[in-house]
Scaffold this motif. Sequence first.
Motif, PDB file in Angstrom:
ATOM      1  N   GLU A  50     -14.306 -17.805  34.770  1.00 56.86           N
ATOM      2  CA  GLU A  50     -14.143 -18.183  33.365  1.00 56.86           C
ATOM      3  C   GLU A  50     -15.116 -17.430  32.454  1.00 56.86           C
ATOM      4  N   HIS A  51     -16.339 -17.273  32.924  1.00 55.35           N
ATOM      5  CA  HIS A  51     -17.375 -16.650  32.089  1.00 55.35           C
ATOM      6  C   HIS A  51     -17.675 -15.207  32.476  1.00 55.35           C
ATOM      7  N   ASP A  52     -16.933 -14.673  33.441  1.00 52.98           N
ATOM      8  CA  ASP A  52     -17.094 -13.284  33.869  1.00 52.98           C
ATOM      9  C   ASP A  52     -18.550 -12.960  34.221  1.00 52.98           C
ATOM     10  N   THR A  53     -19.137 -13.823  35.063  1.00 51.89           N
ATOM     11  CA  THR A  53     -20.520 -13.638  35.492  1.00 51.89           C
ATOM     12  C   THR A  53     -20.685 -14.179  36.905  1.00 51.89           C
ATOM     13  N   LEU A  54     -21.616 -13.617  37.641  1.00 51.77           N
ATOM     14  CA  LEU A  54     -21.899 -14.087  38.990  1.00 51.77           C
ATOM     15  C   LEU A  54     -22.952 -15.196  39.015  1.00 51.77           C
TER      16      LEU A  54
END
Length: 118
Positions: A50-54
């Motif tokens: 959803e937030h395009d982060t790891l």
Amino acid sequence: MGTGPERGGELIPRPRRTPDALRVALARIAPHRLAEMKQQKNEAISLAAEHDTLGPLHGWMNVWAREVEVERRYDLSARRRAALDTLHRTSDKADPAFRAAMDELRAVEDEATRAVSG
């Protein structure tokens, strides 16, 4: 003579810090927590997408590396159980025993975090 670890010992060696290694370790030492681990992993994957982060995945890995550390070490798991027992016996947050138990839970988590981070 029991089959468990000696007081202060380890149930299993510390696993590698990978999702599969943590899952296998948890399955050996606390299989009743596997569903909780899976649910939190799925939530972390959803948040990461959803937030395009790891970040959520790293957070999940940190939490479960710490949890496996507590579960695999007799000393830490015994301290956590004792603190949780105290919390279940007292609901008065002003009670010194309540505060001491909360402090002990924090100390257990901090020690486990240091162990898996170092």
